[in-house]
Design a protein around this motif. Structure first.
Motif, PDB file in Angstrom:
ATOM      1  N   GLN A 149       0.829  -1.207   0.000  1.00  0.00           N
ATOM      2  CA  GLN A 149       0.000   0.000   0.000  1.00  0.00           C
ATOM      3  C   GLN A 149       0.863   1.257   0.000  1.00  0.00           C
ATOM      4  OE1 GLN A 149      -3.571  -0.107  -0.151  1.00  0.00           O
ATOM      5  NE2 GLN A 149      -3.057   1.963  -0.825  1.00  0.00           N
ATOM      6  N   GLU A 150       1.962   1.232   0.755  1.00  0.00           N
ATOM      7  CA  GLU A 150       2.839   2.407   0.850  1.00  0.00           C
ATOM      8  C   GLU A 150       3.454   2.770  -0.505  1.00  0.00           C
ATOM      9  OE1 GLU A 150       3.040   0.311   4.906  1.00  0.00           O
ATOM     10  OE2 GLU A 150       2.882  -0.238   2.785  1.00  0.00           O
ATOM     11  N   SER A 151       3.853   1.750  -1.258  1.00  0.00           N
ATOM     12  CA  SER A 151       4.487   2.026  -2.550  1.00  0.00           C
ATOM     13  C   SER A 151       3.484   2.558  -3.570  1.00  0.00           C
ATOM     14  CB  SER A 151       5.176   0.768  -3.087  1.00  0.00           C
ATOM     15  OG  SER A 151       4.249  -0.291  -3.248  1.00  0.00           O
ATOM     16  N   VAL A 152       2.285   1.999  -3.575  1.00  0.00           N
ATOM     17  CA  VAL A 152       1.264   2.478  -4.513  1.00  0.00           C
ATOM     18  C   VAL A 152       0.791   3.873  -4.100  1.00  0.00           C
ATOM     19  CG1 VAL A 152      -1.018   2.033  -5.499  1.00  0.00           C
ATOM     20  CG2 VAL A 152       0.589   0.141  -5.154  1.00  0.00           C
ATOM     21  N   ASP A 153       0.694   4.115  -2.795  1.00  0.00           N
ATOM     22  CA  ASP A 153       0.376   5.472  -2.326  1.00  0.00           C
ATOM     23  C   ASP A 153       1.451   6.453  -2.791  1.00  0.00           C
ATOM     24  OD1 ASP A 153      -1.899   4.597  -1.053  1.00  0.00           O
ATOM     25  OD2 ASP A 153      -1.019   4.575   0.962  1.00  0.00           O
ATOM     26  N   GLY A 154       2.714   5.995  -2.776  1.00  0.00           N
ATOM     27  CA  GLY A 154       3.823   6.849  -3.195  1.00  0.00           C
ATOM     28  C   GLY A 154       3.730   7.268  -4.649  1.00  0.00           C
ATOM     29  N   LEU A 155       3.054   6.478  -5.467  1.00  0.00           N
ATOM     30  CA  LEU A 155       2.883   6.809  -6.886  1.00  0.00           C
ATOM     31  C   LEU A 155       1.860   7.924  -7.088  1.00  0.00           C
ATOM     32  CD1 LEU A 155       2.838   3.225  -8.460  1.00  0.00           C
ATOM     33  CD2 LEU A 155       4.622   4.948  -8.780  1.00  0.00           C
ATOM     34  N   ALA A 156       1.025   8.182  -6.058  1.00  0.00           N
ATOM     35  CA  ALA A 156      -0.019   9.220  -6.158  1.00  0.00           C
ATOM     36  C   ALA A 156      -0.781   9.070  -7.473  1.00  0.00           C
ATOM     37  CB  ALA A 156       0.601  10.615  -6.040  1.00  0.00           C
ATOM     38  N   ILE A 157      -1.372   7.923  -7.659  1.00  0.00           N
ATOM     39  CA  ILE A 157      -1.944   7.540  -8.955  1.00  0.00           C
ATOM     40  C   ILE A 157      -3.078   8.455  -9.413  1.00  0.00           C
ATOM     41  CG2 ILE A 157      -3.286   5.732 -10.111  1.00  0.00           C
ATOM     42  CD1 ILE A 157      -1.485   3.703  -8.774  1.00  0.00           C
ATOM     43  N   TYR A 189       1.582   4.346 -16.013  1.00  0.00           N
ATOM     44  CA  TYR A 189       2.522   3.883 -14.987  1.00  0.00           C
ATOM     45  C   TYR A 189       3.311   2.679 -15.484  1.00  0.00           C
ATOM     46  CZ  TYR A 189      -0.027   7.131 -12.150  1.00  0.00           C
ATOM     47  OH  TYR A 189      -0.570   8.288 -11.681  1.00  0.00           O
ATOM     48  N   ILE A 190       4.522   2.549 -14.942  1.00  0.00           N
ATOM     49  CA  ILE A 190       5.375   1.416 -15.292  1.00  0.00           C
ATOM     50  C   ILE A 190       5.792   0.693 -14.022  1.00  0.00           C
ATOM     51  CG2 ILE A 190       7.496   0.638 -16.406  1.00  0.00           C
ATOM     52  CD1 ILE A 190       7.445   3.061 -18.189  1.00  0.00           C
ATOM     53  N   ASP A 191       5.444  -0.593 -13.946  1.00  0.00           N
ATOM     54  CA  ASP A 191       5.913  -1.458 -12.868  1.00  0.00           C
ATOM     55  C   ASP A 191       7.114  -2.199 -13.430  1.00  0.00           C
ATOM     56  OD1 ASP A 191       6.421  -3.289 -10.908  1.00  0.00           O
ATOM     57  OD2 ASP A 191       4.394  -4.124 -10.822  1.00  0.00           O
ATOM     58  N   CYS A 192       8.300  -1.726 -13.084  1.00  0.00           N
ATOM     59  CA  CYS A 192       9.524  -2.252 -13.695  1.00  0.00           C
ATOM     60  C   CYS A 192       9.906  -3.641 -13.188  1.00  0.00           C
ATOM     61  CB  CYS A 192      10.685  -1.289 -13.438  1.00  0.00           C
ATOM     62  SG  CYS A 192      10.665   0.161 -14.500  1.00  0.00           S
ATOM     63  N   THR A 193       9.262  -4.089 -12.127  1.00  0.00           N
ATOM     64  CA  THR A 193       9.584  -5.394 -11.547  1.00  0.00           C
ATOM     65  C   THR A 193       8.276  -6.117 -11.237  1.00  0.00           C
ATOM     66  OG1 THR A 193       9.853  -4.145  -9.486  1.00  0.00           O
ATOM     67  CG2 THR A 193      11.860  -4.863 -10.598  1.00  0.00           C
ATOM     68  N   PHE A 194       7.642  -6.689 -12.257  1.00  0.00           N
ATOM     69  CA  PHE A 194       6.311  -7.284 -12.110  1.00  0.00           C
ATOM     70  C   PHE A 194       6.271  -8.395 -11.073  1.00  0.00           C
ATOM     71  CE2 PHE A 194       3.161 -10.498 -13.243  1.00  0.00           C
ATOM     72  CZ  PHE A 194       2.000  -9.732 -13.234  1.00  0.00           C
ATOM     73  N   GLY A 195       7.270  -9.285 -11.077  1.00  0.00           N
ATOM     74  CA  GLY A 195       7.300 -10.386 -10.118  1.00  0.00           C
ATOM     75  C   GLY A 195       6.094 -11.284 -10.260  1.00  0.00           C
ATOM     76  N   ARG A 196       5.216 -11.277  -9.247  1.00  0.00           N
ATOM     77  CA  ARG A 196       3.973 -12.031  -9.339  1.00  0.00           C
ATOM     78  C   ARG A 196       2.758 -11.109  -9.371  1.00  0.00           C
ATOM     79  NH1 ARG A 196       7.110 -14.890 -10.845  1.00  0.00           N
ATOM     80  NH2 ARG A 196       7.457 -17.113 -10.436  1.00  0.00           N
ATOM     81  N   GLY A 197       3.012  -9.829  -9.606  1.00  0.00           N
ATOM     82  CA  GLY A 197       1.917  -8.910  -9.892  1.00  0.00           C
ATOM     83  C   GLY A 197       1.187  -8.306  -8.723  1.00  0.00           C
ATOM     84  N   GLY A 198       1.746  -8.404  -7.516  1.00  0.00           N
ATOM     85  CA  GLY A 198       1.088  -7.821  -6.359  1.00  0.00           C
ATOM     86  C   GLY A 198       0.923  -6.312  -6.476  1.00  0.00           C
ATOM     87  N   HIS A 199       2.005  -5.622  -6.792  1.00  0.00           N
ATOM     88  CA  HIS A 199       1.944  -4.177  -6.958  1.00  0.00           C
ATOM     89  C   HIS A 199       1.118  -3.800  -8.183  1.00  0.00           C
ATOM     90  CE1 HIS A 199       5.656  -4.473  -4.403  1.00  0.00           C
ATOM     91  NE2 HIS A 199       5.034  -3.481  -3.795  1.00  0.00           N
ATOM     92  N   LEU A 220      -2.670  -3.919  -7.478  1.00  0.00           N
ATOM     93  CA  LEU A 220      -3.205  -2.791  -6.724  1.00  0.00           C
ATOM     94  C   LEU A 220      -3.210  -1.518  -7.571  1.00  0.00           C
ATOM     95  CD1 LEU A 220      -4.374  -1.740  -4.127  1.00  0.00           C
ATOM     96  CD2 LEU A 220      -2.059  -1.433  -3.231  1.00  0.00           C
ATOM     97  N   ILE A 221      -2.210  -1.351  -8.421  1.00  0.00           N
ATOM     98  CA  ILE A 221      -2.179  -0.193  -9.323  1.00  0.00           C
ATOM     99  C   ILE A 221      -3.388  -0.234 -10.250  1.00  0.00           C
ATOM    100  CG2 ILE A 221      -0.949   0.904 -11.245  1.00  0.00           C
ATOM    101  CD1 ILE A 221       1.676  -0.026  -9.887  1.00  0.00           C
ATOM    102  N   LEU A 222      -3.669  -1.399 -10.825  1.00  0.00           N
ATOM    103  CA  LEU A 222      -4.819  -1.542 -11.729  1.00  0.00           C
ATOM    104  C   LEU A 222      -6.133  -1.272 -11.000  1.00  0.00           C
ATOM    105  CD1 LEU A 222      -3.721  -4.696 -13.761  1.00  0.00           C
ATOM    106  CD2 LEU A 222      -4.009  -2.380 -14.662  1.00  0.00           C
ATOM    107  N   ASN A 223      -6.205  -1.692  -9.746  1.00  0.00           N
ATOM    108  CA  ASN A 223      -7.415  -1.433  -8.962  1.00  0.00           C
ATOM    109  C   ASN A 223      -7.612   0.047  -8.693  1.00  0.00           C
ATOM    110  OD1 ASN A 223      -8.054  -4.143  -8.803  1.00  0.00           O
ATOM    111  ND2 ASN A 223      -7.125  -4.432  -6.782  1.00  0.00           N
ATOM    112  N   THR A 224      -6.523   0.802  -8.725  1.00  0.00           N
ATOM    113  CA  THR A 224      -6.577   2.234  -8.430  1.00  0.00           C
ATOM    114  C   THR A 224      -6.780   3.070  -9.691  1.00  0.00           C
ATOM    115  OG1 THR A 224      -4.984   1.768  -6.655  1.00  0.00           O
ATOM    116  CG2 THR A 224      -5.385   4.067  -7.154  1.00  0.00           C
ATOM    117  N   LEU A 225      -6.347   2.545 -10.833  1.00  0.00           N
ATOM    118  CA  LEU A 225      -6.482   3.258 -12.104  1.00  0.00           C
ATOM    119  C   LEU A 225      -7.931   3.309 -12.579  1.00  0.00           C
ATOM    120  CD1 LEU A 225      -3.481   1.951 -14.280  1.00  0.00           C
ATOM    121  CD2 LEU A 225      -3.857   4.313 -13.508  1.00  0.00           C
ATOM    122  N   GLY A 226      -8.244   4.329 -13.376  1.00  0.00           N
ATOM    123  CA  GLY A 226      -9.543   4.417 -14.015  1.00  0.00           C
ATOM    124  C   GLY A 226      -9.544   3.663 -15.340  1.00  0.00           C
ATOM    125  N   ASP A 227     -10.648   3.746 -16.065  1.00  0.00           N
ATOM    126  CA  ASP A 227     -10.795   3.017 -17.332  1.00  0.00           C
ATOM    127  C   ASP A 227      -9.799   3.478 -18.389  1.00  0.00           C
ATOM    128  OD1 ASP A 227     -12.851   1.586 -16.228  1.00  0.00           O
ATOM    129  OD2 ASP A 227     -14.439   2.843 -17.091  1.00  0.00           O
TER     130      ASP A 227
END
Length: 314
Positions: A13-21, A27-37, A40-47
């Motif tokens: 939550q802290e990192s996504v808050d830091g993006l001030a979406i 936005y670019i998630d440079c380290t997808f990993g297993r997609g946790g971040h 949450l970014i997609l849940n915060t983005l609009g259409d």
């Protein structure tokens, strides 16, 4: 099909808050990993928002299939050090509202014995983030000079017994080919004095070899520089580090680009001239995980979150 290993995103939550979406931002998630971040970014983005994910691990690319039906999402199989080229190919240079970097090795990579990152389970001595290219840890250890091995262990692992361990590795490879994590861990445990109870004696060496094989610090340096051009004015750079060497790079980079021109004391120079050259502004202080998060995910204990915003471009 690749086996799925559990993964808890650190400082989620802290990192996504830091993006001030912004709902319609890019936005670019440079380290997808297993997609946790990313999730949450997609849940915060609009259409009309857009998320570009990047990862050099083929298993991460496979894991991203669960977002395949989301038109706002795309993923690129590449190292984040190539961010400048990735942004150029996707026509988003100077148009990105936020970049997230979650550095280091992920839990699925550590837990999968076939990747060779951990000495806790026996597996092939690979350690490559991208298993489609580059030399494995085994290949490097079988041919590297004792001086080179010593340098790697000392530089990336801060291992005080580097010379002793390097010599033991070179001696051992004359007797048999080094192909498994258990072999390497056994060699290190025998060579290094058993004074530390909390850490396995192979911890620093495994970390150092992994960082070298994957050029991790060089990758970080490259992506940080690229981020300055990729971010638009007001865009956020959010970085989660797990190792002191990583965090030092990030801290020094942000400090360098958030400080105005250095001039001799007393020189009659206007404030706007001093401020010229500043490319970033720091956002708040560094953040560490809460006690609750550490208790739920012990691997988060060394993490550090830093945030900066891109200033107006000259």
């Amino acid at each position: 099909m690749t086996t799925e290993f559990s993964h808890i995103s650190v400082l989620l939550q802290e990192s996504v808050d830091g993006l001030a979406i912004k709902p319609d931002g890019t936005y670019i998630d440079c380290t997808f990993g297993r997609g946790g971040h990313s999730g949450l970014i997609l849940n915060t983005l609009g259409d009309n928002g857009r998320l570009i994910a990047v990862d050099r691990d083929p298993s991460a690319i496979e894991s991203a299939q669960r977002f395949a039906d989301d038109p706002r999402f795309s993923i690129v199989h590449n190292g984040f050090s190539n961010l400048a080229d990735i942004a150029s190919d996707l026509a988003v240079t100077d148009k990105v509202d936020g970049i997230l970097l979650d550095l280091g090795v992920s839990s699925p990579q550590l837990d999968d014995a076939s990747r060779g990152f951990s000495f806790m389970k026996d597996g092939p001595l690979d350690m490559r983030m991208d298993t489609t290219k580059g030399q494995t840890a085994s290949e490097w250890l079988m041919h590297a000079d004792v001086e080179d091995i010593t340098w790697v262990l000392r530089t990336f692992g801060e291992e005080k017994h580097a010379w002793r361990i390097a010599n033991a590795i070179v001696d051992a490879r004359e007797e048999e080919e080094l192909t498994t994590t258990s072999q390497l861990a056994r060699i290190i445990k025998t060579a290094a004095p058993q004074r530390e109870i909390k850490k396995h004696p192979a911890t620093r060496s495994f970390q150092a070899i992994r960082m070298y094989i994957n050029s991790e610090l060089e990758q970080i340096e490259n992506v940080l520089v690229a981020a300055l051009d990729v971010l638009k004015e007001g865009g956020r750079l959010v970085v989660i580090s797990f190792h002191s060497l990583e965090d030092r790079l990030v801290k020094q980079f942000m400090k360098k680009h958030s400080t105005g021109k250095k001039v001799p004391r007393g020189m009659p120079i206007k404030e706007e001239e001093i401020q010229k050259g500043k490319k970033l502004a720091l956002v708040g202080k560094k953040l560490k995980p809460s006690k609750t998060e550490v208790s739920e995910n012990v691997r988060s204990r060394s993490s550090v979150l830093r945030v900066a915003v891109r200033l107006a471009k000259e």
